[in-house]
Design an enzyme around this catalytic site. Structure first.
Site, PDB file in Angstrom:
ATOM      1  N   HIS A 189      39.150  45.214  38.096  1.00 22.15           N
ATOM      2  CA  HIS A 189      40.419  44.859  37.466  1.00 22.15           C
ATOM      3  C   HIS A 189      40.439  45.233  35.990  1.00 22.15           C
ATOM      4  O   HIS A 189      41.341  45.894  35.521  1.00 22.15           O
ATOM      5  CB  HIS A 189      40.723  43.367  37.624  1.00 22.15           C
ATOM      6  CG  HIS A 189      42.133  43.061  37.244  1.00 22.15           C
ATOM      7  ND1 HIS A 189      42.504  42.815  35.941  1.00 22.15           N
ATOM      8  CD2 HIS A 189      43.258  43.023  37.979  1.00 22.15           C
ATOM      9  CE1 HIS A 189      43.818  42.626  35.906  1.00 22.15           C
ATOM     10  NE2 HIS A 189      44.302  42.742  37.128  1.00 22.15           N
ATOM     11  N   HIS A 233      37.271  31.918  31.346  1.00 21.28           N
ATOM     12  CA  HIS A 233      37.269  31.126  30.111  1.00 21.28           C
ATOM     13  C   HIS A 233      38.297  30.001  30.156  1.00 21.28           C
ATOM     14  O   HIS A 233      38.091  28.955  29.547  1.00 21.28           O
ATOM     15  CB  HIS A 233      37.383  32.025  28.878  1.00 21.28           C
ATOM     16  CG  HIS A 233      36.042  32.607  28.515  1.00 21.28           C
ATOM     17  ND1 HIS A 233      35.476  33.643  29.222  1.00 21.28           N
ATOM     18  CD2 HIS A 233      35.133  32.224  27.593  1.00 21.28           C
ATOM     19  CE1 HIS A 233      34.269  33.888  28.734  1.00 21.28           C
ATOM     20  NE2 HIS A 233      34.033  33.054  27.739  1.00 21.28           N
ATOM     21  N   GLU A 243      42.841  47.954  34.729  1.00 23.74           N
ATOM     22  CA  GLU A 243      43.446  47.461  33.484  1.00 23.74           C
ATOM     23  C   GLU A 243      42.374  47.225  32.434  1.00 23.74           C
ATOM     24  O   GLU A 243      42.336  46.176  31.798  1.00 23.74           O
ATOM     25  CB  GLU A 243      44.219  46.150  33.752  1.00 23.74           C
ATOM     26  CG  GLU A 243      45.458  46.340  34.619  1.00 23.74           C
ATOM     27  CD  GLU A 243      46.146  45.018  34.960  1.00 23.74           C
ATOM     28  OE1 GLU A 243      46.012  44.056  34.191  1.00 23.74           O
ATOM     29  OE2 GLU A 243      46.812  44.961  36.003  1.00 23.74           O
ATOM     30  N   HIS A 279      46.382  45.063  43.876  1.00 24.81           N
ATOM     31  CA  HIS A 279      45.873  46.228  43.137  1.00 24.81           C
ATOM     32  C   HIS A 279      45.211  47.230  44.079  1.00 24.81           C
ATOM     33  O   HIS A 279      45.347  48.444  43.888  1.00 24.81           O
ATOM     34  CB  HIS A 279      44.864  45.791  42.073  1.00 24.81           C
ATOM     35  CG  HIS A 279      45.502  45.223  40.842  1.00 24.81           C
ATOM     36  ND1 HIS A 279      46.364  45.947  40.051  1.00 24.81           N
ATOM     37  CD2 HIS A 279      45.397  44.011  40.263  1.00 24.81           C
ATOM     38  CE1 HIS A 279      46.763  45.204  39.031  1.00 24.81           C
ATOM     39  NE2 HIS A 279      46.194  44.011  39.138  1.00 24.81           N
TER      40      HIS A 279
HETATM   41 CO    CO Z   1      46.340  42.788  37.476  1.00 22.80          CO
END
Ligand code: CO
Length: 279
Positions: free
Chosen positions: A161, A103, A191, A223
């Site tokens: 993610h 976005h 997350e 990650h």
């Molecule tokens: Co992250």
């Protein structure tokens, strides 16, 4: 070979047209090899068209800058491209879902298109998973990439993610599309939702004994190394092992799979094609 602009306009159009590839970025040495693979395929599809890069993550750019590696933000890259005289730019989002980072690209595109003496037209290519068709293509592609002969007690678990943006719902949509093809493929987010805590009861119910963990991210970066495969007790691999599930990890980002790269490149093709509507 795909015709870039078609017919006589080809040569004059190529000179003022460029591609900007926008990825989140990574600080893990070697993980960016995946980006090079995406770029080389784009070069093949659009010969003679200049290709530039931007990293959307400020944290990643700052960490790399401290090592002397300079990467532009999308705004900086578009500014430099305008100064270089490009008037049409296909901006390709090398992100997974249209979340917060994507976005930001939408807003950047809107803000920088049509400025005086700037870029006349900026088209934006969709991230990997935007439409139902993308979800169908991606799930089919990944089914070809994971080991084919799996027993009923063997699971494939993707770690995405996750996002605070409503587009986070695409992870649940992706899970739905995987389940149409294979009941023992699971999608979670580190997350976001669904989280590992949402997947665990399903693994128990389905008596899963073995699992293969894969990052649902463009590159196998921070990650994947820490939250997915890390040795600490909270990593997904450690949690699954502690439950008695024999767990293997694949340290390969989605961009490393040719059939997945093709989805992004088709989105880029659409973005380039939409540039020719402007005079
Ligand atoms: Co992250």
């Amino acid at each position: 070979m795909t015709d870039f602009f078609g017919g006589a306009a080809l040569n004059s159009s190529i000179k003022d047209t460029a591609i900007l590839l926008a990825a989140f970025g990574t600080t893990v040495p070697g993980a960016d090899g995946v980006y090079a693979q995406i770029e080389s395929r784009a070069r093949c599809l659009f010969p003679g068209v200049d290709i530039f890069w931007a990293y959307t993550s400020k944290v990643v750019r700052e960490k790399l800058a401290a090592q002397g590696l300079v990467f532009n933000s999308p705004v900086q890259a578009l500014g430099l491209m305008a100064e270089s005289g490009f008037s049409r730019v296909a901006l390709q989002s090398l992100l997974i879902i249209p979340g917060l980072e994507h976005h930001d690209l939408i807003r950047t595109r809107a803000a920088l298109e049509g400025l005086p003496k700037g870029i006349q037209r900026i088209s934006l290519g969709a991230p990997l998973l935007s439409t139902t068709r993308d979800l169908q293509r991606f799930t089919q592609a990944m089914l070809e990439n994971v080991p084919p002969k799996r027993e009923p007690g063997e699971a494939v678990i993707f770690m995405g993610h996750g996002s605070l943006h409503p587009a986070n719902a695409l992870y649940a949509a992706l899970q739905y599309h995987f389940w149409i093809l294979d009941q023992n493929i699971y999608v979670g987010a580190v997350e976001g939702t669904p989280g590992l805590e949402d997947i665990i009861p399903l693994l128990q119910k389905n008596r899963i004994r073995k699992a293969l963990l894969l990052p649902l991210m463009v590159v196998a970066g921070d990650h994947a190394l820490k939250d997915m495969a890390g040795r600490q007790t909270e990593s997904w691999a450690s949690v699954l092992q502690a439950m008695g599930i024999e767990t293997k990890v694949t340290m390969k980002g989605l961009g490393a799979y040719e059939n997945v790269r093709e989805i992004w490149l088709d989105h880029l093709r659409d973005a380039v094609a939409s540039l020719k509507d402007v005079h």
